[in-house]
Enzyme design. Structure first.
Site, PDB file in Angstrom:
ATOM      1  N   HIS A  57       0.505  -1.518   0.305  1.00  0.00           N
ATOM      2  CA  HIS A  57       0.372   0.058  -0.022  1.00  0.00           C
ATOM      3  C   HIS A  57       0.569   1.141  -0.335  1.00  0.00           C
ATOM      4  CE1 HIS A  57      -3.480  -2.212   0.711  1.00  0.00           C
ATOM      5  NE2 HIS A  57      -3.282  -2.822   1.889  1.00  0.00           N
TER       6      HIS A  57
ATOM      7  N   HIS B 271       7.182  -8.500   3.726  1.00  0.00           N
ATOM      8  CA  HIS B 271       5.914  -8.167   3.935  1.00  0.00           C
ATOM      9  C   HIS B 271       6.044  -8.674   2.588  1.00  0.00           C
ATOM     10  CE1 HIS B 271       2.760  -5.479   4.537  1.00  0.00           C
ATOM     11  NE2 HIS B 271       2.339  -4.990   3.294  1.00  0.00           N
TER      12      HIS B 271
ATOM     13  N   HIS C 242       2.103  -7.199   6.987  1.00  0.00           N
ATOM     14  CA  HIS C 242       1.671  -8.231   6.232  1.00  0.00           C
ATOM     15  C   HIS C 242      -0.121  -8.133   6.749  1.00  0.00           C
ATOM     16  CE1 HIS C 242      -1.033  -7.629   2.268  1.00  0.00           C
ATOM     17  NE2 HIS C 242      -0.770  -9.252   2.063  1.00  0.00           N
TER      18      HIS C 242
END
Ligand SMILES: [Fe+2]
Ligand SMILES: [Fe+2]
Length: 264
Positions: free
Chosen positions: A69, A154, A179
Site C-alpha cells: 500500500h 512484507h 502484512h
C-alpha cells in the site's frame, strides 16, 4: 548490546494515536536504541501520507518500512526519494520512487541497515525475486560498514517468509514479517543469530478484519463484490517485537510486544 523495537503495520489514526501515547514510555522502559515500524497502512488504513510520516517521526520513530500500500499517495514520492528514514520494498521493477534500503544510526553511534522486500506468493507476482533482492540489499549495506542489518519482509505466505529466513541466517541480524496484521507466536533466534517472526502484528484497531470495518469485509466474502472499505475502531493494540543484538550484529534475544491501549 543494541536494542531495537519494530512495530507491526501501523493502521489508521488509531494506530498513530497508539504510537503517540505508548512509544516514549516503551523506549524509556525497555531502553530502546532505535525504533522502527511498518507504516504502509498509517493513513486511513491504506498508504502513508507525508503528514502521517512526519507525525510518526515526531512521536519518536526513527525509520519506516512499507509494503503493497506504500504507493497509494503519490505525494509521498518526493519524500521517499529525499528522506533516508523511509524505505519501500526493494523488489519493485525500476524505475520506482524511493529506496529499498537505508542506514540509520543509534544515539550511541551504532549503524543499522534497514531493508524492505515484498513477497510474491498470493501477492504481486510482477515483482523481482525477494530472495535475490535481499542478496543485493545485504551486499550494498555491507559496503556501508553497518553493524546490524534488519529486513522487513512484507508478505502473505509464512512459507515464503520462513524460507527467506533460512536463506539469510548468518548474513542478516533480523527478518521481521509484516502484512497479515496478525502477530504470530513463532518469534525465535535462528542458529546463526537471525531474529525472526513470521508477522510482527498490527498497531491499530483489532475489532476489525485486519484493521478494516467488518461489515464491508463480510459483504465481500458473501457477494464477491468489493465495496470501499472503512477503517475500524475499537480494541486498539500496539504490537511488535524487541530484539537485542550483540556487537557482531547477531541477535541474542527476541520478544513480542502486545499492549492493549485505551480506547481513543
Ligand atoms: Fe498492512
Ligand atoms: Fe500489506
Amino acid at each position: 548490546m543494541t536494542k531495537i523495537l519494530f512495530l507491526g503495520d501501523i493502521f489508521s489514526k488509531f494506530g498513530r494515536l497508539a504510537v503517540k501515547r505508548q512509544l516514549a514510555g516503551i523506549i524509556a522502559r525497555e531502553e530502546i536504541d532505535l525504533s522502527l515500524a511498518n507504516a504502509e497502512n498509517a493513513s486511513g488504513g491504506k498508504g502513508l501520507s507525508q503528514d502521517s510520516a512526519l507525525e510518526l517521526f515526531d512521536y519518536g520513530l526513527d525509520g519506516l518500512t512499507g509494503g503493497n500500500h506504500t504507493f497509494q499517495y503519490s505525494e509521498l514520492e518526493p519524500m521517499m526519494d529525499n528522506d533516508g528514514r523511509i524505505v519501500r520494498p526493494a523488489n519493485y521493477p525500476t524505475p520506482c520512487p524511493g529506496r529499498g534500503w537505508t542506514v540509520l544510526e543509534t544515539p550511541g553511534g551504532v549503524k543499522v541497515g534497514l531493508g524492505n522486500v515484498q513477497g510474491r506468493l498470493f501477492m504481486n507476482s510482477n515483482l523481482d525475486c525477494p530472495f535475490k533482492s535481499c542478496d543485493r540489499i545485504l551486499e550494498e549495506i555491507g559496503k556501508t560498514g553497518a553493524n546490524i542489518s534488519i529486513i522487513d519482509v512484507h508478505a502473505e505466505a509464512t512459507s515464503e517468509k520462513k524460507a527467506l529466513a533460512w536463506y539469510l541466517d548468518g548474513r542478516l541480524g533480523a527478518l521481521f514479517g509484516t502484512h497479515t496484521h496478525v502477530q504470530t507466536s513463532d518469534a525465535q533466534i535462528f542458529p546463526e543469530g537471525l531474529a525472526y517472526i513470521s508477522d510482527a502484528g498490527m498497531t491499530g484497531p483489532h475489532r476489525s478484519v485486519i484493521g478494516m470495518n467488518k461489515d464491508e469485509s463480510i459483504s465481500f466474502f458473501l457477494t464477491g463484490r468489493a465495496k470501499r472499505y472503512k477503517p475500524a475502531k475499537g480494541d486498539i493494540f500496539l504490537e511488535g517485537v524487541i530484539v537485542n543484538f550483540n556487537q557482531k550484529g547477531r541477535a541474542e534475544e527476541i520478544k513480542t510486544l502486545k499492549i492493549k491501549c485505551e480506547e481513543y
